[in-house]
Design an enzyme around this catalytic site. Structure first.
Site, PDB file in Angstrom:
ATOM      1  N   ALA A 142     -25.915  38.034-142.912  1.00  0.00           N
ATOM      2  CA  ALA A 142     -26.532  38.710-144.705  1.00  0.00           C
ATOM      3  C   ALA A 142     -28.454  37.900-143.868  1.00  0.00           C
ATOM      4  O   ALA A 142     -28.498  37.314-144.197  1.00  0.00           O
ATOM      5  CB  ALA A 142     -26.457  37.306-145.363  1.00  0.00           C
ATOM      6  N   VAL A 172     -26.822  33.322-141.554  1.00  0.00           N
ATOM      7  CA  VAL A 172     -26.980  33.373-143.051  1.00  0.00           C
ATOM      8  C   VAL A 172     -28.650  33.493-141.894  1.00  0.00           C
ATOM      9  O   VAL A 172     -29.171  32.794-141.363  1.00  0.00           O
ATOM     10  CB  VAL A 172     -27.526  32.438-143.770  1.00  0.00           C
ATOM     11  N   LYS A 173     -29.439  34.488-142.193  1.00  0.00           N
ATOM     12  CA  LYS A 173     -30.824  34.595-141.528  1.00  0.00           C
ATOM     13  C   LYS A 173     -31.596  34.716-142.522  1.00  0.00           C
ATOM     14  O   LYS A 173     -31.513  35.166-143.474  1.00  0.00           O
ATOM     15  CB  LYS A 173     -30.940  35.762-140.487  1.00  0.00           C
ATOM     16  N   THR A 174     -32.755  33.812-142.316  1.00  0.00           N
ATOM     17  CA  THR A 174     -33.627  33.467-143.184  1.00  0.00           C
ATOM     18  C   THR A 174     -34.169  33.043-142.674  1.00  0.00           C
ATOM     19  O   THR A 174     -35.097  32.915-140.980  1.00  0.00           O
ATOM     20  CB  THR A 174     -33.238  32.364-144.364  1.00  0.00           C
TER      21      THR A 174
END
Ligand code: R5P
Length: 260
Positions: A142, A172-174
């Site tokens: 995501a 998760v990529k943030t």
């Protein structure tokens, strides 16, 4: 978790240390010929020896990348808006799961816009894709983009990352923010950081180091590598931080090293 899902995840995240250097070169799907990626193959090929996972679009993969490469692919499967259009990042599905499988993707990437006007569309798009991808044992990364009026702080990144994980994302990529450990601690799946806009190399290396120290399992970095004055040395330096626990100072020496 089934065997196929575990196997694909261990292609993306290296089992020897549980970390990954993901090279993001998917920018063309909304930015067109991004500076540094005009001839995508010329940029990417020399970086592959230091890349654990390559993140890109279907078209770039087919048109620029040799199918014999031994680097796992995370395929960008959301899109539909551009940097010059009125609704940047109001994305939907742009690649079917069948084509992702045909392209032998080890994982797929889907953007969600938590807190923005179209959060519902993007989140439902991602969850539908997760249902399809799980049928075939394919992990979904995501991409938590920042909503227009949302603050780039640990509170927002924690909220967006946790929502993505609770809805089924496998990675998760943030973005890196101060107090990043709070984002990692409250996210039950592995977290990688995007690089964001190009910064001086020393600062980008410091950011990668801080993210790893805070518990990120790696980077999914693009512009700070391919727009660097020396992309090969820059990815080597990032690799040293991710896999060899190099300090920012040591990594900067790797970046500055002259070709032997
Ligand atoms: C954005 O959603 C794209 O997926 C990029 O791959 C991502 O922003 C990472 O690239 P950069 O390090 O250049 O920000």
């Amino acid at each position: 978790m089934d065997w196929g899902m575990k196997n694909r995840l261990s292609r993306i995240i290296k089992p020897k240390d549980g970390r990954t250097v993901m090279l993001a070169v998917d920018h063309g799907y909304f930015m067109g010929p991004t500076s540094g990626l005009e001839q995508l193959n010329c940029m990417v090929n020399p970086l592959l020896p230091y890349t654990d996972t390559l993140m890109l679009t279907r078209g770039a993969l087919r048109d620029y990348i040799n199918p014999t490469i031994d680097v796992p692919i995370v395929l960008r499967v959301s899109g539909g808006t551009s940097i010059i259009g009125p609704r940047l990042l109001h994305e939907g599905t742009v690649v079917s799961i069948e084509d992702a499988i045909r392209l032998n993707a080890s994982g797929v990437a889907y953007s969600i816009l938590v807190g923005a006007e179209f959060e519902r569309d993007t989140i439902l798009g991602m969850t539908q894709y997760i249902d399809e991808a799980e049928r075939y044992g394919i992990p979904v990364l995501a991409v938590t983009a920042v909503g227009k009026d949302m603050k780039r702080d640990a509170r927002y990144m924690s909220l967006a990352s946790r929502i993505a994980a609770e809805l089924g994302a496998h990675i998760v990529k943030t973005y890196y923010v101060p107090e990043f450990e709070k984002v990692v601690e409250s996210c039950p799946v592995p977290v990688v950081i995007a690089g964001g806009k190009k910064q001086p190399e020393e600062e980008a290396l410091q950011m990668a180091y801080d993210a790893i120290q805070a518990g990120a399992i790696g980077v999914d970095m693009g512009r700070n590598i391919f727009q660097s004055t020396n992309p090969v040395n820059m990815i080597k330096a990032v690799n040293a931080i991710v896999h060899k626990n190099a300090t920012p100072k040591e990594a900067y020496q790797v970046f500055k090293a002259k070709k032997k």
